[in-house]
Design an enzyme around this catalytic site. Structure first.
Site, short mmCIF file in Angstrom:
data_model
loop_
_atom_site.label_atom_id
_atom_site.label_comp_id
_atom_site.label_asym_id
_atom_site.label_seq_id
_atom_site.Cartn_x
_atom_site.Cartn_y
_atom_site.Cartn_z
N SER A 46 0.71 -1.34 -0.29
CA SER A 46 0.08 -0.20 0.06
C SER A 46 0.96 1.27 0.12
O SER A 46 2.14 1.11 -0.05
CB SER A 46 -1.13 -0.02 1.12
OG SER A 46 -0.30 0.01 2.36
N HIS A 84 -0.98 0.89 -3.92
CA HIS A 84 -2.28 1.59 -3.75
C HIS A 84 -1.62 3.26 -3.40
O HIS A 84 -1.04 3.54 -2.48
CB HIS A 84 -2.75 1.36 -2.25
CG HIS A 84 -3.46 -0.26 -2.46
ND1 HIS A 84 -3.63 -0.73 -1.31
CD2 HIS A 84 -4.17 -0.81 -3.33
CE1 HIS A 84 -4.22 -1.95 -1.75
NE2 HIS A 84 -4.29 -2.02 -2.84
N ASP A 116 -6.49 -6.31 0.90
CA ASP A 116 -6.56 -6.59 -0.44
C ASP A 116 -5.38 -7.45 -0.76
O ASP A 116 -4.31 -7.04 0.07
CB ASP A 116 -6.03 -4.89 -1.22
CG ASP A 116 -6.11 -5.26 -2.70
OD1 ASP A 116 -6.87 -6.22 -3.18
OD2 ASP A 116 -5.88 -4.40 -3.49
#
Lengths: 196, 277
Positions: free
Chosen positions: A20, A47, A140
């Site tokens: 992330s 991300h 995720d």
């Protein structure tokens, strides 16, 4: 359990990494350690905010000996290249080892989503795929890691104890489908020493 | 092995949908399509793709319920503001020189970008001499587009986009709020024709000065991308413009030499006469 499973890089073609936004430091350390003749392709979902520009590519390119680029539609995956999913697009691997993008709905509140990359890469590369989950604050990648394992691939999670945000690697570990739990340095050692 | 069987099942499913109903998804990019089919299986409680194929073949109403799941309706107003800014600055001055203007917005989904375009044309003073054809194969999405009613909570993002895109007025002037909805001003859709059109199976319907088709081609395989680009090429007037999505390009397609890039970053291309090359 650690190190009982031998990781032989010759058996693999591709590494997918999920991390992330906060994982810039961890990821760059890992990518910078890969030598110029690294034989696998590396595909990454990080991300990032959707308005992120190319600055992160410059940042990684400066540190890496491998070529770092944003994935383009219909691009053929090459060994030794590092591909990033563009911000605000999902990235998928086709069975003929090309990359495609999609602007489908967000998955796990994320676009790009780690699950989408991992699932499609698992279909394309089967047992020739290594999946790595680094630091992150959501879950995720869980489903993606499960499918990589199911298709015969190899799965690694960063040790949550050292991860800046332990939620994502811990959540992947909790799926029960992780082969190795390693610190960043251990991951680097695995990837490089095994290769040499 | 399991994946191979899954691929056969997907082939059969796509063949069934095409032969039975004429919708052709066989040349869609496979990995995204596979994901969507798997989602459908899950949503409708099937174990196998084949079980769904069988029901699709024998139940038209079920087919109609699922077909629209194959179109991606993710969009927003002034999506990629820099695209709209450059459209305004680089292309509109050129369009202004025509006595009348025809624009085709292909794959307009729920219409957010059609209204964005209409606003831009209004502010540039050429809306009244423009006809916009807004098409999609998804009838549900098209109905939303026609009504022009959107969620009020999205308007904040759209306002920011509008400003970044070089908007000249106040975005709030273009809609009125009612309960939790934003209703787009009727004046924006006056010159818009919303029509059902399938890029994969239908042909062209007029000479256009500008075609917008953004984030549609990424769902097609190379062969289908080339086919649709040829369709656009045929449909454009000489020196007409084509605008694609931010990650789409004419580069590496079979039409590469028929267009020249006007704005590489924002993916705006101009048709050039081949004889001039």
């Amino acid at each position: 359990m650690m190190h009982q499973i031998k990781l032989n890089l010759k058996e693999f073609k591709c590494i997918v990494i999920g991390v992330s936004a906060g994982g810039m430091e961890a990821l760059s350390k890992l990518l910078a350690s890969l030598p110029a003749d690294f034989p696998l392709s590396v595909i990454i979902v990080q991300h990032l905010h959707k308005t992120s520009t190319g600055y992160y590519l410059e940042y990684y390119n400066e540190k890496c000996s491998l070529f770092v680029k944003e994935a383009e539609q219909n691009e053929t995956i090459k060994a030794g290249n590092i591909y990033f999913a563009p911000p605000d697009y999902h990235l998928l691997v086709e069975d003929n080892e090309t990359l495609i993008l999609s602007s489908d709905e967000k998955v796990n509140y994320s676009r790009p989503s780690i699950d989408i990359l991992f699932e499609s890469a698992a279909d394309a590369y089967r047992e020739k795929l290594i999946g790595i989950i680094l630091t992150g604050a959501n879950n995720d990648g869980d489903e993606g890691m499960r499918i990589i394992k199911q298709k015969g691939g190899f799965t690694i999670a960063q040790n949550p104890l050292e991860a800046e945000f332990p939620v994502m690697p811990q959540s992947a570990i909790d799926t029960g489908t992780i082969d190795l739990i390693l610190t960043l340095n251990e991951i680097i050692n695995e990837l490089i020493k095994r290769y040499k | 092995m399991k994946t191979d069987i899954e691929n056969i099942e997907i082939d059969l499913f796509l063949e069934a949908v095409f032969k039975c109903y004429g919708y052709d998804f066989r040349h869609y990019a496979r990995a995204s399509l596979k994901r969507r089919i798997k989602k459908l299986i899950k949503k409708n409680g099937y174990k196998r793709i084949n079980d769904m194929t069988s029901d699709i073949l024998h139940d038209r109403s079920f087919f109609l319920k699922v077909v629209y799941d194959f179109s991606i309706t993710v969009t927003e107003m002034f999506r990629d503001p820099s695209f709209y800014r450059n459209l305004r600055e680089k292309i509109i001055p050129y369009l202004k020189t025509y006595p009348f203007i025809k624009i085709w917005h292909a794959g307009c989904a729920t219409g957010e970008e059609v209204y964005s375009l209409a606003i831009l044309l209004k502010e540039e003073g050429i809306y009244n001499k423009t006809t916009i054809f807004a098409t999609d194969f998804n009838g549900d999405a098209l109905e939303t587009a026609r009504q022009g009613i959107y969620s009020l909570k999205d308007m904040q993002t759209y306002t920011t986009n509008y400003q970044k895109a070089g908007g000249k007025a106040s975005f709030a002037d273009y809609y009125h709020a009612k309960y939790k909805s934003a209703i787009m001003s009727n004046a924006l859709s006056q010159n818009v024709t919303f029509a059902n059109h399938n890029l994969v199976t239908d042909s062209i319907f007029g000479e256009m000065h500008l075609i917008l088709c953004r984030n549609v081609l990424i769902y097609f395989n190379r062969e289908l991308q080339n086919r649709v680009l040829s369709l656009f090429n045929e449909s454009l007037v000489k020196k007409g413009f084509l605008a694609l999505g931010s990650k789409e390009s004419i580069q590496f397609s079979s039409l590469e030499n028929d267009f020249k890039p006007i704005d590489k970053k924002n993916k705006i291309f101009q048709k050039i006469k081949q004889a001039n090359i």
